[in-house]
Scaffold this active site. Structure first.
Site, PDB file in Angstrom:
ATOM      1  N   TYR A 179       0.850  -1.208   0.000  1.00 26.01           N
ATOM      2  CA  TYR A 179       0.000   0.000   0.000  1.00 26.01           C
ATOM      3  C   TYR A 179       0.881   1.253   0.000  1.00 26.01           C
ATOM      4  O   TYR A 179       0.491   2.299  -0.497  1.00 26.01           O
ATOM      5  CB  TYR A 179      -0.985  -0.020   1.173  1.00 26.01           C
ATOM      6  CG  TYR A 179      -2.166   0.907   0.985  1.00 26.01           C
ATOM      7  CD1 TYR A 179      -3.036   0.759  -0.085  1.00 26.01           C
ATOM      8  CD2 TYR A 179      -2.400   1.943   1.888  1.00 26.01           C
ATOM      9  CE1 TYR A 179      -4.111   1.605  -0.256  1.00 26.01           C
ATOM     10  CE2 TYR A 179      -3.483   2.797   1.729  1.00 26.01           C
ATOM     11  CZ  TYR A 179      -4.334   2.627   0.654  1.00 26.01           C
ATOM     12  OH  TYR A 179      -5.399   3.473   0.494  1.00 26.01           O
TER      13      TYR A 179
ATOM     14  N   LYS B 187      -3.005   8.301   3.281  1.00 24.84           N
ATOM     15  CA  LYS B 187      -4.210   8.076   4.111  1.00 24.84           C
ATOM     16  C   LYS B 187      -3.988   8.576   5.540  1.00 24.84           C
ATOM     17  O   LYS B 187      -4.921   9.073   6.172  1.00 24.84           O
ATOM     18  CB  LYS B 187      -4.616   6.600   4.119  1.00 24.84           C
ATOM     19  CG  LYS B 187      -5.214   6.099   2.796  1.00 24.84           C
ATOM     20  CD  LYS B 187      -6.451   6.854   2.342  1.00 24.84           C
ATOM     21  CE  LYS B 187      -7.138   6.173   1.157  1.00 24.84           C
ATOM     22  NZ  LYS B 187      -8.185   7.028   0.541  1.00 24.84           N
TER      23      LYS B 187
END
Ligand code: NAD
Ligand code: 0WE
Length: 219
Positions: free
Chosen positions: A158, A165
Site C-alpha cells: 500500500y 491516508k
C-alpha cells in the site's frame, strides 16, 4: 420519512458502477437526497453520465480533476448557482502512480509522493474549504471521505497510499475542529478491501479479500 429528505449533496469519485462512491450515492439518493456528481476527466464523462442520469435527466454532472483549483472552484460555483446551498459532500478519491504501489516504499519518488498526497489528501481540504460557505450554520452539513487501514499500519504494497491516508485521517481531525463550530461534521469511513477499479490491478488482492472474509466479524 427518509433520512435525507430535502438534502442537497455533491459526490466526488464515481468512475464506474463498482465505485464505492456510486454505492454511497445510491444509498443517499434512496434516502431522499438530491445529488450532483463530478467526474475526473473526459475518459469517465460517459460512465458518470450514464450512472448519474438514472437520478433524472436534469442531474448536475460536472468535470473536476481535484488537482486543479480552478476546476474545484467551478464545481462549487455551479453547485451554488443551481442548489444555493449544500448539506452533503462525499470525497471518494485517491491516486498514486502504479509503480509506487508495486516496489518498496523506500523507493518512492518525490513526484509519486507529492501526487499521492495532492490527489488523495489535499483535495479533501480544498473541497471542504469550498463547501463550507454553502453549508449553512444550523442547517449543518456532513462531509464523508474514504480511508483505509493502511494509513494506520504498514500494509504490504500500500506504500505511499498509506502515508497519504495517514495525512487524510489527520486532515479530517483538523477540519473537524475548524468546521465543527459551523455545524459541519466530517468523518472518514475505513473500508475493507472492495474489488473496484482502484483495487483490481493490485497484486495479492484476492488473498487479502479471502483473509478479511475469514477474520472480519460479519465475514
Ligand atoms: P474507484 O477507482 O472506483 O474510485 C477512485 C476515484 O478517484 C475514481 O472515481 C477516480 O476518477 C478518482 N480520482 C483519481 N484521481 C483523481 C483526480 N485527480 N481528480 C478527481 N478524481 C480522481 O475506486 P474506489 O475503491 O471506489 O476508491 C474510492 C475511495 O475509497 C478511495 O479514497 C480509496 O482509497 C478508498 N478505499 C478503497 C478501498 C478498496 O478496497 N477499494 C478500501 C478502502 C478505501
Ligand atoms: O486506496 C486503495 C486503492 C488506491 C489506489 C489504487 C491504484 C491502482 C491503480 C490508488 N492509486 C492507484 N493507482 C493506479 O495506477 N485501496 C484501499 C485499495 C487497495 O489498494 C491496495 C491495497 C488495497 C486494499 C494496494 C496495495 C495493497 C492493498
Amino acid at each position: 420519512m427518509p433520512l435525507l429528505a430535502g438534502k442537497l449533496g455533491v459526490v466526488f469519485g464515481v468512475a464506474n458502477k463498482r465505485s464505492i462512491a456510486w454505492t454511497i450515492a445510491q444509498a443517499w439518493a434512496r434516502e431522499g437526497a438530491k445529488l450532483a456528481f463530478t467526474y475526473q476527466g473526459e475518459r469517465l464523462k460517459e460512465n458518470v453520465e450514464e450512472l448519474a442520469g438514472t437520478f433524472g435527466a436534469d442531474t448536475l454532472i460536472l468535470p473536476c480533476d481535484v488537482t486543479k483549483d480552478r476546476e474545484i472552484a467551478g464545481v462549487f460555483r455551479t453547485v451554488s448557482e443551481k442548489f444555493g446551498k449544500l448539506h452533503l459532500l462525499l470525497h471518494s478519491v485517491a491516486f498514486a502512480p502504479k509503480d509506487a504501489l508495486e516496489g518498496e516504499f523506500v523507493n518512492t519518488s518525490r513526484e509519486a509522493f507529492g501526487m499521492a498526497h495532492d490527489v488523495s489528501a489535499y483535495s479533501l481540504v480544498a473541497c471542504a474549504r469550498a463547501a463550507e460557505p454553502l453549508m449553512e450554520a444550523r442547517a449543518g452539513g456532513s462531509i464523508v471521505t474514504m480511508t483505509y487501514l493502511g494509513g494506520e499500519r504498514a500494509v504490504p504494497h500500500y506504500n505511499v497510499m498509506g502515508v497519504a491516508k495517514a495525512t487524510l485521517d489527520s486532515s479530517v481531525k483538523y477540519l473537524a475542529w475548524d468546521l465543527g463550530q459551523k455545524d459541519i461534521r466530517i468523518n472518514a469511513v475505513s473500508a475493507g478491501p472492495v474489488r473496484t477499479l482502484a483495487a483490481r490491478s493490485i497484486a495479492g488482492f484476492p488473498t487479502m479479500e479471502e483473509i478479511v472474509e475469514q477474520r472480519s466479524p460479519l465475514h
